[in-house]
Design a protein around this motif. Sequence first.
Motif, PDB file in Angstrom:
ATOM      1  N   MET A   1     -12.325 -20.477   3.733  1.00 45.28           N
ATOM      2  CA  MET A   1     -13.534 -20.847   4.454  1.00 45.28           C
ATOM      3  C   MET A   1     -13.449 -22.310   4.894  1.00 45.28           C
ATOM      4  SD  MET A   1     -15.435 -18.168   4.627  1.00 45.28           S
ATOM      5  CE  MET A   1     -17.040 -18.843   5.035  1.00 45.28           C
ATOM      6  N   SER A   2     -13.760 -22.566   6.145  1.00 47.93           N
ATOM      7  CA  SER A   2     -13.701 -23.938   6.654  1.00 47.93           C
ATOM      8  C   SER A   2     -15.039 -24.650   6.549  1.00 47.93           C
ATOM      9  CB  SER A   2     -13.243 -23.930   8.114  1.00 47.93           C
ATOM     10  OG  SER A   2     -14.129 -23.151   8.911  1.00 47.93           O
ATOM     11  N   VAL A   3     -16.091 -23.934   6.153  1.00 45.88           N
ATOM     12  CA  VAL A   3     -17.416 -24.516   5.974  1.00 45.88           C
ATOM     13  C   VAL A   3     -17.949 -24.117   4.609  1.00 45.88           C
ATOM     14  CG1 VAL A   3     -19.810 -24.529   6.804  1.00 45.88           C
ATOM     15  CG2 VAL A   3     -17.928 -24.576   8.445  1.00 45.88           C
ATOM     16  N   LEU A   4     -18.376 -25.103   3.837  1.00 44.75           N
ATOM     17  CA  LEU A   4     -18.912 -24.863   2.509  1.00 44.75           C
ATOM     18  C   LEU A   4     -20.430 -25.005   2.561  1.00 44.75           C
ATOM     19  CD1 LEU A   4     -16.448 -27.110   0.445  1.00 44.75           C
ATOM     20  CD2 LEU A   4     -16.235 -24.659   0.932  1.00 44.75           C
ATOM     21  N   VAL A   5     -21.140 -24.080   1.923  1.00 49.36           N
ATOM     22  CA  VAL A   5     -22.599 -24.139   1.852  1.00 49.36           C
ATOM     23  C   VAL A   5     -23.016 -24.030   0.395  1.00 49.36           C
ATOM     24  CG1 VAL A   5     -24.789 -23.127   2.584  1.00 49.36           C
ATOM     25  CG2 VAL A   5     -22.817 -23.078   4.133  1.00 49.36           C
ATOM     26  N   THR A   6     -23.702 -25.054  -0.112  1.00 50.83           N
ATOM     27  CA  THR A   6     -24.188 -25.070  -1.484  1.00 50.83           C
ATOM     28  C   THR A   6     -25.626 -25.562  -1.478  1.00 50.83           C
ATOM     29  OG1 THR A   6     -23.275 -27.301  -1.816  1.00 50.83           O
ATOM     30  CG2 THR A   6     -21.901 -25.441  -2.498  1.00 50.83           C
ATOM     31  N   ARG A   7     -26.269 -25.501  -2.643  1.00 54.05           N
ATOM     32  CA  ARG A   7     -27.642 -25.959  -2.757  1.00 54.05           C
ATOM     33  C   ARG A   7     -27.786 -26.877  -3.955  1.00 54.05           C
ATOM     34  NH1 ARG A   7     -31.803 -22.671  -0.462  1.00 54.05           N
ATOM     35  NH2 ARG A   7     -33.320 -23.773  -1.749  1.00 54.05           N
ATOM     36  N   GLU A   8     -28.583 -27.928  -3.797  1.00 56.75           N
ATOM     37  CA  GLU A   8     -29.050 -28.763  -4.894  1.00 56.75           C
ATOM     38  C   GLU A   8     -30.567 -28.832  -4.785  1.00 56.75           C
ATOM     39  OE1 GLU A   8     -27.263 -32.495  -5.777  1.00 56.75           O
ATOM     40  OE2 GLU A   8     -25.228 -31.811  -5.309  1.00 56.75           O
ATOM     41  N   GLY A   9     -31.252 -28.034  -5.597  1.00 51.29           N
ATOM     42  CA  GLY A   9     -32.691 -27.946  -5.468  1.00 51.29           C
ATOM     43  C   GLY A   9     -33.065 -27.401  -4.106  1.00 51.29           C
ATOM     44  N   SER A  10     -33.902 -28.131  -3.381  1.00 53.40           N
ATOM     45  CA  SER A  10     -34.319 -27.672  -2.055  1.00 53.40           C
ATOM     46  C   SER A  10     -33.433 -28.219  -0.934  1.00 53.40           C
ATOM     47  CB  SER A  10     -35.772 -28.079  -1.797  1.00 53.40           C
ATOM     48  OG  SER A  10     -35.892 -29.492  -1.725  1.00 53.40           O
ATOM     49  N   VAL A  11     -32.347 -28.900  -1.295  1.00 53.82           N
ATOM     50  CA  VAL A  11     -31.439 -29.477  -0.298  1.00 53.82           C
ATOM     51  C   VAL A  11     -30.238 -28.566  -0.109  1.00 53.82           C
ATOM     52  CG1 VAL A  11     -29.968 -31.442   0.292  1.00 53.82           C
ATOM     53  CG2 VAL A  11     -32.155 -31.826  -0.867  1.00 53.82           C
ATOM     54  N   THR A  12     -29.962 -28.207   1.129  1.00 49.79           N
ATOM     55  CA  THR A  12     -28.784 -27.423   1.476  1.00 49.79           C
ATOM     56  C   THR A  12     -27.661 -28.366   1.890  1.00 49.79           C
ATOM     57  OG1 THR A  12     -30.120 -25.549   2.228  1.00 49.79           O
ATOM     58  CG2 THR A  12     -27.851 -25.660   3.022  1.00 49.79           C
ATOM     59  N   LEU A  13     -26.510 -28.241   1.246  1.00 48.70           N
ATOM     60  CA  LEU A  13     -25.341 -29.046   1.604  1.00 48.70           C
ATOM     61  C   LEU A  13     -24.391 -28.189   2.424  1.00 48.70           C
ATOM     62  CD1 LEU A  13     -26.364 -30.159  -1.329  1.00 48.70           C
ATOM     63  CD2 LEU A  13     -24.239 -31.454  -1.234  1.00 48.70           C
ATOM     64  N   ILE A  14     -24.014 -28.685   3.601  1.00 51.11           N
ATOM     65  CA  ILE A  14     -23.109 -27.981   4.498  1.00 51.11           C
ATOM     66  C   ILE A  14     -21.913 -28.887   4.748  1.00 51.11           C
ATOM     67  CG2 ILE A  14     -22.846 -26.974   6.793  1.00 51.11           C
ATOM     68  CD1 ILE A  14     -25.874 -26.360   6.715  1.00 51.11           C
ATOM     69  N   GLY A  15     -20.741 -28.447   4.310  1.00 51.17           N
ATOM     70  CA  GLY A  15     -19.550 -29.281   4.359  1.00 51.17           C
ATOM     71  C   GLY A  15     -18.470 -28.729   5.268  1.00 51.17           C
ATOM     72  N   ILE A  16     -17.862 -29.604   6.052  1.00 52.86           N
ATOM     73  CA  ILE A  16     -16.667 -29.237   6.826  1.00 52.86           C
ATOM     74  C   ILE A  16     -15.473 -29.395   5.906  1.00 52.86           C
ATOM     75  CG2 ILE A  16     -15.302 -29.722   8.905  1.00 52.86           C
ATOM     76  CD1 ILE A  16     -17.824 -31.181   9.999  1.00 52.86           C
ATOM     77  N   ASP A  44     -36.977 -20.580   3.847  1.00 56.26           N
ATOM     78  CA  ASP A  44     -38.240 -21.224   3.511  1.00 56.26           C
ATOM     79  C   ASP A  44     -38.142 -22.125   2.289  1.00 56.26           C
ATOM     80  OD1 ASP A  44     -39.493 -19.988   5.636  1.00 56.26           O
ATOM     81  OD2 ASP A  44     -40.231 -18.302   4.432  1.00 56.26           O
ATOM     82  N   ALA A  45     -37.147 -21.893   1.435  1.00 57.85           N
ATOM     83  CA  ALA A  45     -37.012 -22.697   0.218  1.00 57.85           C
ATOM     84  C   ALA A  45     -36.249 -23.997   0.455  1.00 57.85           C
ATOM     85  CB  ALA A  45     -36.310 -21.888  -0.873  1.00 57.85           C
ATOM     86  N   ALA A  46     -35.650 -24.160   1.617  1.00 58.61           N
ATOM     87  CA  ALA A  46     -34.861 -25.358   1.924  1.00 58.61           C
ATOM     88  C   ALA A  46     -35.714 -26.343   2.714  1.00 58.61           C
ATOM     89  CB  ALA A  46     -33.615 -24.991   2.722  1.00 58.61           C
ATOM     90  N   THR A  47     -35.737 -27.599   2.287  1.00 57.36           N
ATOM     91  CA  THR A  47     -36.543 -28.617   2.969  1.00 57.36           C
ATOM     92  C   THR A  47     -35.721 -29.549   3.841  1.00 57.36           C
ATOM     93  OG1 THR A  47     -36.393 -30.030   1.013  1.00 57.36           O
ATOM     94  CG2 THR A  47     -38.327 -28.597   1.183  1.00 57.36           C
ATOM     95  N   ALA A  48     -34.452 -29.771   3.506  1.00 57.31           N
ATOM     96  CA  ALA A  48     -33.593 -30.675   4.271  1.00 57.31           C
ATOM     97  C   ALA A  48     -32.148 -30.276   4.027  1.00 57.31           C
ATOM     98  CB  ALA A  48     -33.826 -32.133   3.871  1.00 57.31           C
ATOM     99  N   ALA A  49     -31.267 -30.714   4.922  1.00 56.88           N
ATOM    100  CA  ALA A  49     -29.849 -30.406   4.786  1.00 56.88           C
ATOM    101  C   ALA A  49     -29.042 -31.693   4.824  1.00 56.88           C
ATOM    102  CB  ALA A  49     -29.381 -29.465   5.902  1.00 56.88           C
ATOM    103  N   VAL A  50     -27.865 -31.642   4.204  1.00 54.53           N
ATOM    104  CA  VAL A  50     -26.891 -32.732   4.251  1.00 54.53           C
ATOM    105  C   VAL A  50     -25.606 -32.182   4.847  1.00 54.53           C
ATOM    106  CG1 VAL A  50     -25.425 -34.265   2.878  1.00 54.53           C
ATOM    107  CG2 VAL A  50     -27.865 -34.034   2.324  1.00 54.53           C
ATOM    108  N   LEU A  51     -25.119 -32.836   5.894  1.00 58.20           N
ATOM    109  CA  LEU A  51     -23.854 -32.484   6.534  1.00 58.20           C
ATOM    110  C   LEU A  51     -22.803 -33.497   6.110  1.00 58.20           C
ATOM    111  CD1 LEU A  51     -22.078 -30.965   8.613  1.00 58.20           C
ATOM    112  CD2 LEU A  51     -23.044 -32.463  10.380  1.00 58.20           C
ATOM    113  N   TYR A  52     -21.658 -33.028   5.624  1.00 60.77           N
ATOM    114  CA  TYR A  52     -20.615 -33.929   5.133  1.00 60.77           C
ATOM    115  C   TYR A  52     -19.243 -33.336   5.421  1.00 60.77           C
ATOM    116  CZ  TYR A  52     -19.902 -30.698   1.220  1.00 60.77           C
ATOM    117  OH  TYR A  52     -19.619 -29.595   0.458  1.00 60.77           O
ATOM    118  N   GLY A  53     -18.211 -34.121   5.180  1.00 55.60           N
ATOM    119  CA  GLY A  53     -16.846 -33.649   5.280  1.00 55.60           C
ATOM    120  C   GLY A  53     -16.134 -33.869   3.959  1.00 55.60           C
TER     121      GLY A  53
END
Length: 253
Positions: A1-16, A44-53
């Motif tokens: 997978m070239s994109v990682l998706v994880t969660r920390e509480g209500s924050v969604t982390l999306i990684g390249i 609905d449970a996610a309030t913000a996202a973080v995009l990172y590499g």
Amino acid sequence: MSVLVTREGSVTLIGIDRPERRNAVDGPTAAALADAFRAFDADDAATAAVLYGTGGTFCSGADLKALGTPDGNRAAADGDGPMGPTRLRLTKPVVAAVSGHAVAGGLELAAWADLRVADETAVFGVYCRRWGVPLIDGGTVRLPRLIGQSHAMDMILTGRSVEADEALRIGLANRVVPAGQAVPAAVALAASLAAFPQVCLREDRASVLDQWGLPEVDALAQEWRHGERSLSADAYAGAAAFAAGSGRHGAPA
């Protein structure tokens, strides 16, 4: 997978996650990024996202080695952008966590985010200037809006490197943190947004985005329309809590 998706509480982390290609984005990666952000916005449970590499690089732009192959980035006036989510208008904020290079299309991804947390290793630049590859993921639109036409034109015409301290000075970075701390600092910033009444936060954000290109009188009318939704959803309960003694002297509500 070239994109990682994880969660920390209500924050969604999306990684390249293409460190072997310095997180250059090819067609399948762009599609996966766009799909990940659509899923985040619908959650609905996610309030913000973080995009990172991963691997110490945010994103080095489009994968030029994939051009002309089945994995090349799509280039069309409609649908998703060549880098994936850059034409999406989300309802919730995105924070870019920038370590290492955020250049060419990677700079455009960072500019698409609402906020940018850069660590001391961060380098921004229109490196595609050298190869005749245009900015077609919002770079010529969002960069001047973020940092002003003079600074943006300097970056766009020269293709020079802009390091973290200059990025902070010109408003391209919102925060600069020690090396290796971009992701945790961005997650903390994103999580702090969850503490606020969400309808009001999102409506104010939408008003900021909607006002571009409108005459002042129309922008003010549109601000009122967004504000009406916040008044009915959040403001009266918030005012009552303040009147009862909460949130004095800048304390949390």
